[in-house]
Design an enzyme around this catalytic site. Structure first.
Site: not given
Ligand code: IVH
Length: 777
Positions: A241, A426
């Site tokens: 993503y 105990c």
């Molecule tokens: S974008 C700068 N997209 O959420 C943006 N994060 O709180 C970086 N996560 O560390 C993250 N699904 O582990 C993004 N569709 C998604 C996501 C996602 C899960 C998690 C990821 C990240 C955390 C951020």
């Protein structure tokens, strides 16, 4: 933990002193939770963690001058462990700001419009993507070939887990199609589908192996395996993503980037969509909330990202998160069920923990049978009774929480719960001391529950990590009378008779016996921090153990200091004097230095004057406090003796003074080693070990050794934590405020009042680069 917030002073009512103490408490508590989280064994629910984070931020907003250099608000994620090689991400992996309500989402959109100064008729498009509750990974491709895979770690650097990530079928080793940049870091989430997770746990449980509390812990634990064949056997999946460093642009929009990922061979979440305006976002949110339980994997919200990448660039970042994205979190998943009973578990320090036994119920795709009730006061506060219908909540937590009782459904004959006053194992009395919320069994050595818990702790993963020795085996060996203390585990491994008995009577095969012996023998060589942690000293977690190990360096030094501290535990009288009556350390040292004759040299003088003459130089308020305690000359002589002989040893102070350790933990070490039985247990254990590996001590001969440094402003080359850890490892002291004792102020962009303070005190101000040059890069 759950309802702690209720007892907390509202942020608006805190004064500055309370706020400072509260920030210190939150920093310590959240650091401990972070450490546990990094080990894939979270000790707090996401919701509680978020609440702590929000409280920390609210206090910091009210008292900006009190922001600590180790504040949780300055951290991105979990700290990096040392097991795998560290890898620096080409571009930091950031975290997201959270939105909880629709209003937060409209604010988010409005903020973006304002920032970009968009005309009213300009539509802002977003992608809305399920927020997968797994672990993010960074995959580095060079010329289309996967060359490195890493965890997020602290955001700047993570751990190299390439071999493990390569075992996940969803992750291409070579990119498909064309048009990919020569170098690119593709980012996404590693997760475990719910059914595969449940199947794994069921099998593990049947085989007496370790189970995981939820799919995220399972994914984390699976990725951190040293042996990639273990990871390969775990049902892990991946969704792409995001991206980090890239040698050239490859898309103009986020939706375009997702399409590119798909073309290169990555799975992209099928529920990710492009929508316009905040109404569009909220529609997606509602849809996903409805379908959440049926997706087959855990999601904890929806991530909204501005679609146009040129706008993303303009929007940039606020501290550690992008201005162009936000995570809209789902509320915790709830269900109701019946409380069938309350079981009392006895911990290794004797604490009695009530656990709710529930009629099984599915909460957010996971079957729940137990929930924590925390402690006696919690049960009383919620008035939870056996037979009650209760509302349960699971927010990606380790253990679900009981939120409330449905009073309408309470059976007429349900009685208030009476917490046991005796240990269910105990039978010893269980008591509460001081302000401890826990009732503890006083059975100590005779309590088999405590004993087994201590042994379980000893063999646990962050302690001695003994392969093949779990609760089942420990209990069985204990029942046979073979194992009472850690040394017995090692004795067992060289006791031919007992091993024969295992083969003959317990049906152990030759391989099982060999593995058990090998697992035990392998740990005769142990690192100092694991040894300290394994002792199971109250209040000494793995992080504190590490700090102690690093400070003392080797077992002999640690042990000598601990014994010295144990011999100098302050007497109750001294504690009363220093803490109860608030007699200052300076006054105590004047008192300790006085040489007094047993006979009163000034029989006529009133008590205040006697004190002034006996202890020259102590202040009038101190004399007023001491007067009623001393009463007469004999009393003064006795007070001087207490000050001289009964105070804590210097070593106790030394331990308490180690950054991050503090007085409570230091006292716990002293108390532990004060106990002759513990000394014997430690000696017997040491006799079985071949090597205690020294810990790496902070270097003591660097350009910054002994210097006091303050970091301020937005640091760009490293996180605050990293800067602090690095400085400390070089022997510098890191402080949160500038004074004339400060040697260097390292100021990043946006430095404010601290810069002015430094100029006022004539403190050397360095840029990050100058600092790096000073410490040798
Ligand atoms: S974008 C700068 N997209 O959420 C943006 N994060 O709180 C970086 N996560 O560390 C993250 N699904 O582990 C993004 N569709 C998604 C996501 C996602 C899960 C998690 C990821 C990240 C955390 C951020």
């Amino acid at each position: 933990m759950l309802n702690r917030a209720m007892a907390l002073t509202p942020v608006e009512s805190l004064n500055e002193v309370e706020a400072e103490a509260e920030l210190a408490r939150l920093a310590a508590e959240m650091a401990a939770h972070d450490a546990a989280y990094a080990e894939a064994a979270p000790t707090v629910s996401d919701a509680d963690y978020d609440a702590m984070k929000a409280r920390n931020l609210a206090i910091e907003t009210r008292f900006p001058a009190l922001v600590r250099s180790d504040s949780p608000s300055l951290k991105v994620g979990a700290p990096v462990s040392t097991q795998f090689t560290e890898v620096r991400h080409g571009v930091p992996m950031l975290s997201l700001d959270n939105a909880f309500e629709a209003a937060d989402v409209t604010d988010f959109v409005a903020r973006i419009r304002r920032f970009l100064n968009l005309p009213a008729d300009e539509v802002v498009a977003f992608t809305a993507e399920p927020k997968i509750d797994g672990l993010s990974a960074n995959l580095r491709y060079e010329d289309g070939v996967l060359v490195q895979g890493a965890t997020r770690g602290d955001g700047r650097a993570g751990e190299d887990i390439t071999a493990n990530l390569k075992t996940i079928a969803d992750i291409p080793h070579r990119l498909n199609g064309k048009g990919w940049p020569a170098r690119i870091e593709v980012r996404g989430e590693v997760y475990a589908p719910n059914d595969a997770f449940a199947a794994f746990n069921a099998e593990a449980e049947a085989a007496g192996r370790r189970t995981y509390a939820n799919p995220r812990n399972f994914a984390a634990g699976s990725l951190r395996q040293i042996d990639p064949t273990v990871t390969a056997a775990r049902p892990l999946r991946f969704f792409a993503y995001a991206w980090g460093e890239t040698s050239e642009p490859f898309a103009e929009t986020q939706a375009g980037a997702l399409e590119a990922f798909e073309a290169w061979g990555f799975p992209v979440n099928p529920r990710s969509v492009r929508v316009e305006g905040s109404d569009g976002l909220i529609d997606v949110y509602r849809g996903l909330e409805t379908d959440r339980a049926g997706l087959g994997y855990d999601i904890d919200g929806v991530v909204y990202k501005v679609d146009r990448l040129d706008w993303q660039t303009r929007l940039g970042f606020v501290s550690r998160s992008p201005r162009w994205a936000i995570a809209h979190k789902f509320p915790a998943q709830q269900a109701t069920t019946v409380l069938e009973g309350i079981d009392i578990q006895v911990g290794r320090t004797g604490s009695l923990t009530p656990v709710a036994r529930l009629a099984p119920v599915t909460v957010g795709g996971v079957v729940v049978r137990n929930a924590t009730l925390h402690n006696e006061d919690e049960i009383a506060r919620k008035d939870v009774r056996i037979g009650d219908t209760v509302v349960l909540q699971r927010a990606g937590d380790v253990i679900p929480q009981i939120v409330s009782v449905v009073l309408d459904k309470r059976p007429a004959d349900a009685l208030p719960y009476v917490f046991p006053t005796h240990c269910p194992v105990c039978g010893s009395e269980a008591v509460r001391e001081g302000d401890d919320v826990r009732r503890r069994c006083t059975g100590g050595l005779i309590c088999s529950a405590q004993l087994i818990e201590r042994l379980k702790h000893f063999v646990s993963r962050r302690a001695f990590d003994i392969e093949g020795l779990g609760e089942k085996q420990l209990s069985a060996f204990h029942d046979r009378g073979w194992i009472h203390e850690p040394a017995d585990i090692f004795r067992l491994a060289r006791d031919a008779d007992k091993l024969d008995a295992l083969r003959a009577e317990d049906g152990y095969g030759e391989t099982s016996v060999r593995n058990l012996v090998a697992g035990i023998d392998a740990r005769r060589v142990i690192s100092l921090e694991r040894l300290i942690f394994g002792l199971g000293i109250r209040d000494i977690g793995d992080q504190t153990s590490l700090l102690l190990a690093r400070h003392f360096g080797d077992w002999a030094s640690f042990h000598a200091a601990a014994m010295e501290a144990a011999s100098g535990i302050p007497s109750p009288e001294w504690t009363q004097l220093a803490e109860g009556h608030g007699v200052s350390p300076r006054t105590l040292s004047v008192m300790a230095a006085a040489t007094l004759s047993p006979a009163d040299p000034w029989p006529e003088a009133p008590i205040d004057q006697k004190l002034a003459l006996a202890f020259p130089g102590i202040a009038a308020p101190a004399r007023r406090a001491l007067g009623p305690l001393a009463v007469d000359w004999a009393g003064i002589v006795e007070l001087a003796r207490i000050a001289r002989e009964d105070g804590p040893s210097m070593t106790l102070g030394e331990i308490a003074g180690i950054a991050g350790v503090g007085p409570v933990a230091a006292r716990a070490v002293a108390d532990f080693f004060h106990e002759p039985h513990n000394q014997a247990v430690v000696a017997a254990l040491l006799a079985e070990l071949t090597t205690v590996q020294d810990a790496e001590r902070p270097k003591s001969d660097t350009a910054v050794t002994g210097k006091t440094v303050v970091f301020t402003g937005a640091l760009e080359r490293f996180t605050r934590d990293e800067a602090k850890a690095r400085a400390e490892s070089l022997g510098a002291k890191v402080s949160g405020s500038v004074s004339k004792k400060t040697d260097y102020l390292v100021a990043g962009p946006g430095a404010g009042s601290k810069l002015a303070d430094a100029q006022k005190h004539g403190v050397a101000v360095l840029t990050e680069d100058e600092w790096l040059a000073l410490i040798g890069g």
